[in-house]
Design a protein around this motif. Structure first.
Motif, PDB file in Angstrom:
ATOM      1  N   UNK A  10       0.851  -1.189   0.000  1.00 28.91           N
ATOM      2  CA  UNK A  10       0.000   0.000   0.000  1.00 28.91           C
ATOM      3  C   UNK A  10       0.887   1.239   0.000  1.00 28.91           C
ATOM      4  N   UNK A  11       0.273   2.393  -0.189  1.00 31.98           N
ATOM      5  CA  UNK A  11       0.986   3.665  -0.072  1.00 31.98           C
ATOM      6  C   UNK A  11       0.531   4.357   1.207  1.00 31.98           C
ATOM      7  N   UNK A  12       1.496   4.842   1.975  1.00 33.40           N
ATOM      8  CA  UNK A  12       1.146   5.498   3.228  1.00 33.40           C
ATOM      9  C   UNK A  12       0.765   6.954   2.983  1.00 33.40           C
ATOM     10  N   UNK A  13       0.564   7.706   4.046  1.00 28.37           N
ATOM     11  CA  UNK A  13       0.084   9.080   3.934  1.00 28.37           C
ATOM     12  C   UNK A  13       1.086   9.980   3.209  1.00 28.37           C
ATOM     13  N   UNK A  14       2.375   9.569   3.176  1.00 30.10           N
ATOM     14  CA  UNK A  14       3.398  10.349   2.476  1.00 30.10           C
ATOM     15  C   UNK A  14       3.615   9.841   1.054  1.00 30.10           C
ATOM     16  N   UNK A  15       2.762   8.898   0.606  1.00 22.20           N
ATOM     17  CA  UNK A  15       2.875   8.261  -0.711  1.00 22.20           C
ATOM     18  C   UNK A  15       4.115   7.383  -0.842  1.00 22.20           C
ATOM     19  N   UNK A  16       4.678   6.934   0.289  1.00 23.55           N
ATOM     20  CA  UNK A  16       5.748   5.951   0.237  1.00 23.55           C
ATOM     21  C   UNK A  16       5.165   4.584  -0.079  1.00 23.55           C
ATOM     22  N   UNK A  17       5.903   3.776  -0.824  1.00 22.20           N
ATOM     23  CA  UNK A  17       5.482   2.420  -1.129  1.00 22.20           C
ATOM     24  C   UNK A  17       5.866   1.521   0.046  1.00 22.20           C
ATOM     25  N   UNK A  18       4.865   0.897   0.672  1.00 20.83           N
ATOM     26  CA  UNK A  18       5.069   0.130   1.897  1.00 20.83           C
ATOM     27  C   UNK A  18       4.589  -1.303   1.676  1.00 20.83           C
ATOM     28  N   UNK A  19       5.401  -2.259   2.128  1.00 18.62           N
ATOM     29  CA  UNK A  19       5.029  -3.676   2.054  1.00 18.62           C
ATOM     30  C   UNK A  19       4.887  -4.223   3.470  1.00 18.62           C
ATOM     31  N   UNK A  20       3.769  -4.890   3.738  1.00 16.17           N
ATOM     32  CA  UNK A  20       3.554  -5.560   5.018  1.00 16.17           C
ATOM     33  C   UNK A  20       3.748  -7.059   4.795  1.00 16.17           C
ATOM     34  N   UNK A  21       4.744  -7.635   5.471  1.00 15.31           N
ATOM     35  CA  UNK A  21       5.034  -9.065   5.351  1.00 15.31           C
ATOM     36  C   UNK A  21       4.511  -9.786   6.579  1.00 15.31           C
ATOM     37  N   UNK A  22       3.659 -10.796   6.345  1.00 13.84           N
ATOM     38  CA  UNK A  22       3.079 -11.572   7.446  1.00 13.84           C
ATOM     39  C   UNK A  22       3.585 -13.012   7.370  1.00 13.84           C
ATOM     40  N   UNK A  23       3.822 -13.630   8.551  1.00 14.74           N
ATOM     41  CA  UNK A  23       4.451 -14.953   8.630  1.00 14.74           C
ATOM     42  C   UNK A  23       3.559 -15.912   9.421  1.00 14.74           C
ATOM     43  N   UNK A  24       3.706 -17.209   9.106  1.00 16.16           N
ATOM     44  CA  UNK A  24       2.936 -18.233   9.803  1.00 16.16           C
ATOM     45  C   UNK A  24       3.794 -19.126  10.685  1.00 16.16           C
ATOM     46  N   UNK A  25       4.982 -19.483  10.211  1.00 20.60           N
ATOM     47  CA  UNK A  25       5.793 -20.466  10.927  1.00 20.60           C
ATOM     48  C   UNK A  25       6.759 -19.812  11.912  1.00 20.60           C
ATOM     49  N   UNK A  26       7.183 -20.613  12.917  1.00 25.37           N
ATOM     50  CA  UNK A  26       8.215 -20.153  13.831  1.00 25.37           C
ATOM     51  C   UNK A  26       9.581 -20.320  13.163  1.00 25.37           C
ATOM     52  N   UNK A  27      10.489 -19.399  13.476  1.00 26.49           N
ATOM     53  CA  UNK A  27      11.787 -19.412  12.805  1.00 26.49           C
ATOM     54  C   UNK A  27      12.889 -19.045  13.799  1.00 26.49           C
ATOM     55  N   UNK A  28      14.132 -19.386  13.427  1.00 29.85           N
ATOM     56  CA  UNK A  28      15.311 -18.932  14.165  1.00 29.85           C
ATOM     57  C   UNK A  28      16.091 -17.895  13.364  1.00 29.85           C
TER      58      UNK A  28
END
Length: 291
Positions: free
Chosen positions: A53-71
Protein backbone atom coordinates in the motif's frame (compact mmCIF):
# COMPACT_ATOMS: atom_id res chain seq x y z
CA UNK A 1 19.83 8.83 -17.72
CA UNK A 2 21.86 6.83 -15.18
CA UNK A 3 21.14 3.30 -14.02
CA UNK A 4 22.07 1.81 -10.66
CA UNK A 5 21.69 -1.65 -9.17
CA UNK A 6 20.76 -1.78 -5.49
CA UNK A 7 21.09 -4.92 -3.37
CA UNK A 8 19.84 -4.62 0.21
CA UNK A 9 20.29 -7.70 2.40
CA UNK A 10 19.04 -7.97 5.99
CA UNK A 11 19.44 -11.03 8.21
CA UNK A 12 18.04 -11.52 11.72
CA UNK A 13 19.40 -14.35 13.87
CA UNK A 14 17.28 -15.11 16.94
CA UNK A 15 18.42 -16.82 20.13
CA UNK A 16 15.65 -19.44 19.76
CA UNK A 17 12.59 -20.15 17.63
CA UNK A 18 10.28 -17.14 17.57
CA UNK A 19 6.92 -16.23 16.08
CA UNK A 20 7.29 -13.27 13.74
CA UNK A 21 4.60 -10.60 13.80
CA UNK A 22 3.95 -8.53 10.65
CA UNK A 23 7.00 -6.58 9.45
CA UNK A 24 6.86 -3.26 7.60
CA UNK A 25 9.26 -2.92 4.67
CA UNK A 26 10.20 0.38 3.04
CA UNK A 27 12.64 -0.85 0.41
CA UNK A 28 11.01 0.15 -2.88
CA UNK A 29 12.26 3.54 -4.20
CA UNK A 30 9.82 6.37 -4.85
CA UNK A 31 8.95 6.79 -8.54
CA UNK A 32 8.33 9.97 -10.54
CA UNK A 33 9.75 12.06 -13.34
CA UNK A 34 13.19 11.98 -11.70
CA UNK A 35 13.54 8.25 -11.00
CA UNK A 36 11.89 5.10 -12.30
CA UNK A 37 12.16 1.45 -11.32
CA UNK A 38 13.28 -0.74 -14.19
CA UNK A 39 13.07 -4.01 -12.31
CA UNK A 40 12.63 -5.15 -8.73
CA UNK A 41 12.45 -8.33 -6.70
CA UNK A 42 11.90 -9.07 -3.04
CA UNK A 43 12.99 -12.42 -1.58
CA UNK A 44 11.99 -13.31 1.98
CA UNK A 45 12.78 -16.46 3.95
CA UNK A 46 10.72 -17.94 5.52
CA UNK A 47 7.86 -17.46 3.09
CA UNK A 48 5.64 -14.50 3.82
CA UNK A 49 2.37 -13.17 2.49
CA UNK A 50 2.87 -9.64 1.15
CA UNK A 51 0.44 -6.75 1.12
CA UNK A 52 1.40 -3.47 -0.57
CA UNK A 53 0.00 0.00 0.00
CA UNK A 54 0.99 3.66 -0.07
CA UNK A 55 1.15 5.50 3.23
CA UNK A 56 0.08 9.08 3.93
CA UNK A 57 3.40 10.35 2.48
CA UNK A 58 2.87 8.26 -0.71
CA UNK A 59 5.75 5.95 0.24
CA UNK A 60 5.48 2.42 -1.13
CA UNK A 61 5.07 0.13 1.90
CA UNK A 62 5.03 -3.68 2.05
CA UNK A 63 3.55 -5.56 5.02
CA UNK A 64 5.03 -9.07 5.35
CA UNK A 65 3.08 -11.57 7.45
CA UNK A 66 4.45 -14.95 8.63
CA UNK A 67 2.94 -18.23 9.80
CA UNK A 68 5.79 -20.47 10.93
CA UNK A 69 8.21 -20.15 13.83
CA UNK A 70 11.79 -19.41 12.80
CA UNK A 71 15.31 -18.93 14.17
CA UNK A 72 16.36 -16.76 11.24
CA UNK A 73 14.75 -14.17 8.96
CA UNK A 74 16.30 -13.15 5.62
CA UNK A 75 15.08 -10.27 3.47
CA UNK A 76 16.73 -9.27 0.20
CA UNK A 77 15.65 -6.50 -2.16
CA UNK A 78 17.14 -6.23 -5.67
CA UNK A 79 16.37 -3.08 -7.64
CA UNK A 80 17.52 -1.55 -10.91
CA UNK A 81 16.70 2.15 -10.87
CA UNK A 82 16.82 4.75 -13.64
CA UNK A 83 17.77 8.29 -12.60
CA UNK A 84 16.84 11.31 -14.73
CA UNK A 85 17.61 14.28 -12.46
CA UNK A 86 21.11 14.76 -13.88
CA UNK A 87 21.18 18.55 -13.40
CA UNK A 88 20.02 19.23 -9.82
CA UNK A 89 20.94 22.95 -10.06
CA UNK A 90 18.61 23.45 -13.03
CA UNK A 91 15.61 25.09 -11.35
CA UNK A 92 14.02 28.50 -10.82
CA UNK A 93 12.47 29.87 -7.66
CA UNK A 94 9.35 31.97 -7.64
CA UNK A 95 10.28 35.66 -7.58
CA UNK A 96 8.93 36.16 -4.06
CA UNK A 97 11.11 33.32 -2.72
CA UNK A 98 14.45 34.27 -4.30
CA UNK A 99 15.47 36.26 -1.23
CA UNK A 100 15.08 35.26 2.41
CA UNK A 101 13.04 35.91 4.48
CA UNK A 102 9.88 35.14 2.52
CA UNK A 103 6.45 33.71 3.33
CA UNK A 104 4.91 30.66 1.72
CA UNK A 105 1.61 31.29 -0.04
CA UNK A 106 -1.49 30.80 2.10
CA UNK A 107 -2.48 27.62 0.24
CA UNK A 108 1.03 26.11 0.41
CA UNK A 109 1.38 26.97 4.09
CA UNK A 110 -1.76 24.98 4.96
CA UNK A 111 -0.35 21.86 3.27
CA UNK A 112 3.17 22.41 4.54
CA UNK A 113 2.25 23.06 8.18
CA UNK A 114 3.25 19.55 9.45
CA UNK A 115 6.68 20.00 7.85
CA UNK A 116 7.26 23.30 9.64
CA UNK A 117 6.64 22.11 13.20
CA UNK A 118 9.66 21.86 15.47
CA UNK A 119 11.05 18.33 15.47
CA UNK A 120 11.97 18.39 19.16
CA UNK A 121 9.31 19.71 21.51
CA UNK A 122 11.87 20.94 24.02
CA UNK A 123 14.06 23.99 23.71
CA UNK A 124 17.32 23.48 21.83
CA UNK A 125 19.50 26.42 22.87
CA UNK A 126 22.55 25.28 20.91
CA UNK A 127 20.57 25.12 17.67
CA UNK A 128 18.96 28.49 18.37
CA UNK A 129 22.38 30.13 18.77
CA UNK A 130 23.90 28.23 15.86
CA UNK A 131 21.21 29.32 13.41
CA UNK A 132 21.95 32.98 14.13
CA UNK A 133 25.37 32.50 12.53
CA UNK A 134 23.74 32.04 9.14
CA UNK A 135 21.09 34.73 9.29
CA UNK A 136 21.55 37.78 11.50
CA UNK A 137 17.94 38.87 12.04
CA UNK A 138 16.84 41.69 9.79
CA UNK A 139 19.33 40.95 7.00
CA UNK A 140 18.38 39.83 3.51
CA UNK A 141 20.13 36.90 1.86
CA UNK A 142 19.48 34.78 -1.20
CA UNK A 143 17.36 31.81 -0.13
CA UNK A 144 19.39 29.14 -1.86
CA UNK A 145 22.68 30.58 -0.59
CA UNK A 146 21.38 30.47 2.98
CA UNK A 147 20.48 26.79 2.68
CA UNK A 148 23.80 25.96 1.01
CA UNK A 149 25.70 27.65 3.85
CA UNK A 150 23.73 25.66 6.40
CA UNK A 151 24.37 22.44 4.48
CA UNK A 152 28.08 23.13 4.04
CA UNK A 153 28.63 24.08 7.67
CA UNK A 154 27.25 20.76 8.89
CA UNK A 155 29.44 18.94 6.38
CA UNK A 156 32.55 20.77 7.60
CA UNK A 157 31.89 20.72 11.35
CA UNK A 158 30.12 17.39 12.03
CA UNK A 159 32.28 14.26 11.84
CA UNK A 160 30.47 11.34 10.23
CA UNK A 161 30.19 8.21 12.36
CA UNK A 162 28.20 5.08 11.65
CA UNK A 163 25.81 4.48 14.57
CA UNK A 164 24.34 0.99 14.88
CA UNK A 165 21.80 1.88 17.56
CA UNK A 166 18.27 2.80 16.55
CA UNK A 167 16.83 6.30 16.65
CA UNK A 168 18.03 9.77 15.80
CA UNK A 169 20.11 12.11 17.96
CA UNK A 170 18.64 15.45 18.92
CA UNK A 171 20.06 18.39 16.99
CA UNK A 172 21.67 19.76 20.17
CA UNK A 173 23.36 16.41 20.84
CA UNK A 174 24.85 16.35 17.33
CA UNK A 175 26.15 19.90 17.75
CA UNK A 176 27.56 19.13 21.18
CA UNK A 177 29.26 15.88 20.10
CA UNK A 178 30.32 17.34 16.74
CA UNK A 179 29.60 13.91 15.28
CA UNK A 180 26.69 11.85 14.04
CA UNK A 181 25.36 9.49 11.41
CA UNK A 182 23.83 10.67 8.15
CA UNK A 183 20.37 10.61 9.74
CA UNK A 184 21.67 12.76 12.63
CA UNK A 185 23.13 15.35 10.24
CA UNK A 186 19.88 15.38 8.27
CA UNK A 187 17.96 15.93 11.50
CA UNK A 188 20.25 18.82 12.45
CA UNK A 189 19.72 20.41 9.04
CA UNK A 190 15.95 20.00 9.33
CA UNK A 191 15.83 21.44 12.85
CA UNK A 192 17.79 24.52 11.81
CA UNK A 193 15.85 25.03 8.59
CA UNK A 194 12.52 24.79 10.42
CA UNK A 195 13.67 27.39 12.93
CA UNK A 196 14.28 29.62 9.92
CA UNK A 197 10.70 29.01 8.76
CA UNK A 198 11.33 26.48 5.98
CA UNK A 199 9.22 23.39 5.37
CA UNK A 200 11.49 20.33 5.50
CA UNK A 201 11.17 16.58 5.40
CA UNK A 202 13.45 13.61 6.07
CA UNK A 203 14.52 11.31 3.22
CA UNK A 204 15.65 7.72 3.64
CA UNK A 205 17.27 5.98 0.71
CA UNK A 206 20.54 5.03 -0.92
CA UNK A 207 23.51 6.82 -2.44
CA UNK A 208 25.99 5.81 -5.11
CA UNK A 209 29.41 7.01 -4.02
CA UNK A 210 33.01 5.87 -3.80
CA UNK A 211 33.72 7.82 -0.60
CA UNK A 212 34.17 6.25 2.83
CA UNK A 213 30.90 7.80 4.01
CA UNK A 214 28.74 5.59 1.82
CA UNK A 215 29.93 2.33 3.37
CA UNK A 216 28.70 -1.09 2.41
CA UNK A 217 26.16 -2.17 4.98
CA UNK A 218 24.35 1.12 5.36
CA UNK A 219 21.58 3.09 3.76
CA UNK A 220 21.70 6.89 3.48
CA UNK A 221 19.62 9.83 4.67
CA UNK A 222 19.30 13.50 3.77
CA UNK A 223 16.74 16.32 3.97
CA UNK A 224 14.46 18.11 1.53
CA UNK A 225 13.25 21.72 1.67
CA UNK A 226 10.16 22.94 -0.12
CA UNK A 227 11.14 25.91 -2.31
CA UNK A 228 8.37 27.69 -4.25
CA UNK A 229 8.94 27.19 -7.97
CA UNK A 230 11.39 24.33 -7.46
CA UNK A 231 9.37 22.01 -5.20
CA UNK A 232 11.12 19.67 -2.79
CA UNK A 233 14.89 20.11 -3.16
CA UNK A 234 17.29 17.73 -1.46
CA UNK A 235 20.24 18.81 0.70
CA UNK A 236 22.77 16.24 1.89
CA UNK A 237 24.78 17.66 4.82
CA UNK A 238 26.73 14.41 5.22
CA UNK A 239 28.19 14.77 1.72
CA UNK A 240 28.10 18.58 1.61
CA UNK A 241 26.07 18.64 -1.61
CA UNK A 242 22.56 18.98 -2.89
CA UNK A 243 20.79 15.75 -3.79
CA UNK A 244 21.41 14.70 -7.37
CA UNK A 245 21.45 11.65 -9.62
CA UNK A 246 23.46 9.62 -7.09
CA UNK A 247 20.72 9.99 -4.44
CA UNK A 248 17.97 7.37 -4.60
CA UNK A 249 14.99 8.27 -2.42
CA UNK A 250 12.96 5.44 -0.90
CA UNK A 251 10.78 7.08 1.76
CA UNK A 252 10.06 10.57 3.08
CA UNK A 253 8.60 11.73 6.38
CA UNK A 254 8.12 14.86 8.44
CA UNK A 255 9.83 13.00 11.34
CA UNK A 256 13.29 11.41 10.95
CA UNK A 257 12.50 8.32 13.03
CA UNK A 258 9.32 7.40 11.15
CA UNK A 259 10.69 5.60 8.07
CA UNK A 260 13.14 2.80 8.95
CA UNK A 261 13.75 0.41 6.02
CA UNK A 262 12.49 -2.57 8.05
CA UNK A 263 10.53 -2.64 11.30
CA UNK A 264 8.68 -5.38 13.13
CA UNK A 265 8.36 -7.43 16.30
CA UNK A 266 8.29 -11.07 17.39
CA UNK A 267 7.12 -13.35 20.22
CA UNK A 268 9.89 -15.37 21.80
CA UNK A 269 13.00 -15.27 23.99
CA UNK A 270 15.00 -12.03 23.85
CA UNK A 271 18.24 -11.80 21.90
CA UNK A 272 18.58 -10.85 18.24
CA UNK A 273 21.54 -10.23 15.98
CA UNK A 274 20.97 -8.20 12.82
CA UNK A 275 23.33 -8.06 9.82
CA UNK A 276 22.74 -5.56 7.01
CA UNK A 277 24.59 -5.28 3.72
CA UNK A 278 23.86 -2.71 1.02
CA UNK A 279 25.50 -2.37 -2.38
CA UNK A 280 24.78 0.39 -4.91
CA UNK A 281 26.64 -0.12 -8.18
CA UNK A 282 26.57 1.14 -11.75
CA UNK A 283 24.21 -0.83 -13.98
CA UNK A 284 25.43 -0.86 -17.56
CA UNK A 285 22.81 0.45 -19.96
CA UNK A 286 21.79 -2.33 -22.37
CA UNK A 287 22.92 -1.87 -25.98
CA UNK A 288 20.25 -0.04 -27.95
CA UNK A 289 18.36 1.12 -24.87
CA UNK A 290 17.05 4.71 -24.98
CA UNK A 291 18.98 7.26 -22.94
Amino acid sequence: MKRYKIIHQTQYDFSASVQLLPHTLRLRPREGHDQRIESSSLDISPNASLRWHRDVESNSVCIASFNSKVKQLNIQSDIIIQKYDLSPHDFLLENYAVEYPFNYSVEDKILLAPYMEQIQYIDQPMVNNWVRMFWPQGNTIQTFDLLLKLNQNIYQSIVYCKREEEGVQSADTTLQNKSGSCRDSANLFMSAARKLGFATRFVSGYIYSNTDIAQAGSTHAWAEVFLPGAGWKGFDPTMGSIAGPEHIAVAVSRRPEAVPPISGTFFGPPGTNMTVNVWVTDAITPTGAPM
